[in-house]
Design a protein around this motif. Structure first.
Motif, short mmCIF file in Angstrom:
data_model
loop_
_atom_site.label_atom_id
_atom_site.label_comp_id
_atom_site.label_asym_id
_atom_site.label_seq_id
_atom_site.Cartn_x
_atom_site.Cartn_y
_atom_site.Cartn_z
N ASP A 1 -7.32 4.22 -5.56
CA ASP A 1 -6.86 5.14 -6.59
C ASP A 1 -6.41 4.35 -7.84
O ASP A 1 -6.41 3.12 -7.86
CB ASP A 1 -5.75 6.06 -6.06
N LEU A 2 -6.05 5.11 -8.87
CA LEU A 2 -5.70 4.51 -10.16
C LEU A 2 -4.52 3.54 -10.07
O LEU A 2 -4.54 2.44 -10.64
CB LEU A 2 -5.39 5.65 -11.14
N ASP A 3 -3.50 3.97 -9.35
CA ASP A 3 -2.31 3.14 -9.19
C ASP A 3 -2.69 1.79 -8.57
O ASP A 3 -2.29 0.72 -9.05
CB ASP A 3 -1.34 3.92 -8.28
N ILE B 1 -13.48 0.11 -7.85
CA ILE B 1 -14.05 1.40 -8.24
C ILE B 1 -12.96 2.46 -8.08
O ILE B 1 -12.38 2.61 -7.00
CB ILE B 1 -15.26 1.73 -7.35
N ALA B 2 -12.69 3.16 -9.17
CA ALA B 2 -11.70 4.24 -9.12
C ALA B 2 -12.21 5.40 -9.96
O ALA B 2 -13.29 5.33 -10.55
CB ALA B 2 -10.34 3.74 -9.61
N MET C 1 -0.73 -6.62 2.17
CA MET C 1 -1.44 -5.65 1.33
C MET C 1 -1.68 -6.23 -0.06
O MET C 1 -0.75 -6.67 -0.73
CB MET C 1 -0.62 -4.36 1.19
N LEU C 2 -2.93 -6.21 -0.48
CA LEU C 2 -3.27 -6.64 -1.84
C LEU C 2 -2.69 -5.65 -2.84
O LEU C 2 -2.24 -6.01 -3.92
CB LEU C 2 -4.80 -6.70 -1.95
N GLU C 3 -2.74 -4.39 -2.48
CA GLU C 3 -2.13 -3.30 -3.26
C GLU C 3 -1.93 -2.15 -2.29
O GLU C 3 -2.59 -2.08 -1.26
CB GLU C 3 -3.04 -2.86 -4.42
N TRP C 4 -1.02 -1.24 -2.65
CA TRP C 4 -0.93 0.01 -1.89
C TRP C 4 -0.31 1.08 -2.77
O TRP C 4 0.37 0.76 -3.75
CB TRP C 4 -0.16 -0.16 -0.58
N ALA C 5 -0.55 2.34 -2.42
CA ALA C 5 -0.01 3.44 -3.22
C ALA C 5 0.19 4.67 -2.36
O ALA C 5 -0.47 4.84 -1.33
CB ALA C 5 -0.98 3.77 -4.35
N TYR D 1 0.40 10.61 1.47
CA TYR D 1 0.13 9.55 2.43
C TYR D 1 -0.03 8.22 1.70
O TYR D 1 -0.43 8.19 0.54
CB TYR D 1 -1.14 9.85 3.23
N ARG D 2 0.23 7.13 2.44
CA ARG D 2 0.06 5.80 1.85
C ARG D 2 -1.33 5.26 2.19
O ARG D 2 -1.82 5.46 3.31
CB ARG D 2 1.14 4.87 2.36
N TYR D 3 -1.91 4.58 1.21
CA TYR D 3 -3.21 3.94 1.36
C TYR D 3 -3.07 2.53 0.81
O TYR D 3 -2.42 2.33 -0.22
CB TYR D 3 -4.28 4.64 0.52
#
Ligand code: 5GP
Length: 201
Positions: A118-120, A24-25, A84-88, A94-96
């Motif tokens: 987020d989208l990224d 969900i984004a 991490m499956l993904e991060w941005a 800040y990084r999430y």
């Protein structure tokens, strides 16, 4: 001697197969967090990933519930160890990221998993897990989105401007998503998401 019967064709699940991973984004301040919180309230057993972030907790946020609040060094470690499956980097500050282990465990057990990112991050997940479903939460209008961001009052004016700039880019990406849900009211939007996830009724 007759030849053995061919193996049966795999049958689609009743009602059609549902992707196990739903992402969900949507633009900042559209209300994704509120919708996902309502979804969790209605379905306490549904797995919703808890992201790691380097930002500080806001008042009322609980470590391990809303986010895993980590230092920059801890975040570096998670990335370096492939956890991490993904991060941005979100809003340039800040990084999430989505810790991989809990998501993999849910999917391996055949249970659905939901990410709110987020989208990224959504694009990264689509690349690494092409079978996932991307859901875009859209505001009823751009004006409504601006009003929600300003009304939230959690960010100062400079931060609001940064987030609006991000939101403009995010709105333009709607076409990359499999489904759009317009967030008009929390109850109706959550109903629609519930139906999509096969949790309604
Ligand atoms: P906030 O700081 O307001 O809680 O969240 C800021 C943004 O970070 C939101 O747009 C949210 O979707 C995004 N975000 C939260 N967790 C993750 C994550 O694990 N990965 C990515 N890529 N974005 C995330």
């Amino acid at each position: 001697m007759s030849s053995p019967a061919p193996p049966p064709c795999p049958q689609p699940a009743p009602g059609g197969a549902r992707p196990a991973l739903t992402v969900i984004a949507g633009p900042t301040a559209v209300g994704k967090g509120t919708i996902v919180a309502e979804l969790r309230r209605r379905h306490p057993d549904l797995f919703v990933s808890v992201s790691a972030t380097t930002r500080a907790p806001r008042p009322g946020e609980v470590d391990g519930v809303h986010y895993r609040f980590v230092t920059d060094a801890e975040f570096d470690q998670l990335v370096e160890h492939g956890q991490m499956l993904e991060w941005a980097l979100v809003h340039g500050r800040y990084r999430y990221g989505t810790p991989r282990g809990p998501v993999d465990a849910e999917l391996a057990a055949g249970r659905p998993a939901v990410l709110e990112i987020d989208l990224d991050g959504a694009r990264q997940v689509r690349r690494s897990m092409p079978g996932c479903r991307l859901v875009f939460i859209a505001p009823p209008s751009w004006e409504e989105l601006v009003a929600r961001l300003k009304g939230r009052g959690t960010e100062d004016a400079a931060e609001q401007e940064r987030r609006l700039a991000t939101a403009r880019t995010e709105m333009a990406a709607e076409g990359e998503f499999d489904v759009t849900i317009v967030n008009d009211t929390v109850a109706r939007t959550t109903d629609e998401l519930e139906t999509l996830l096969g949790l309604a009724g």
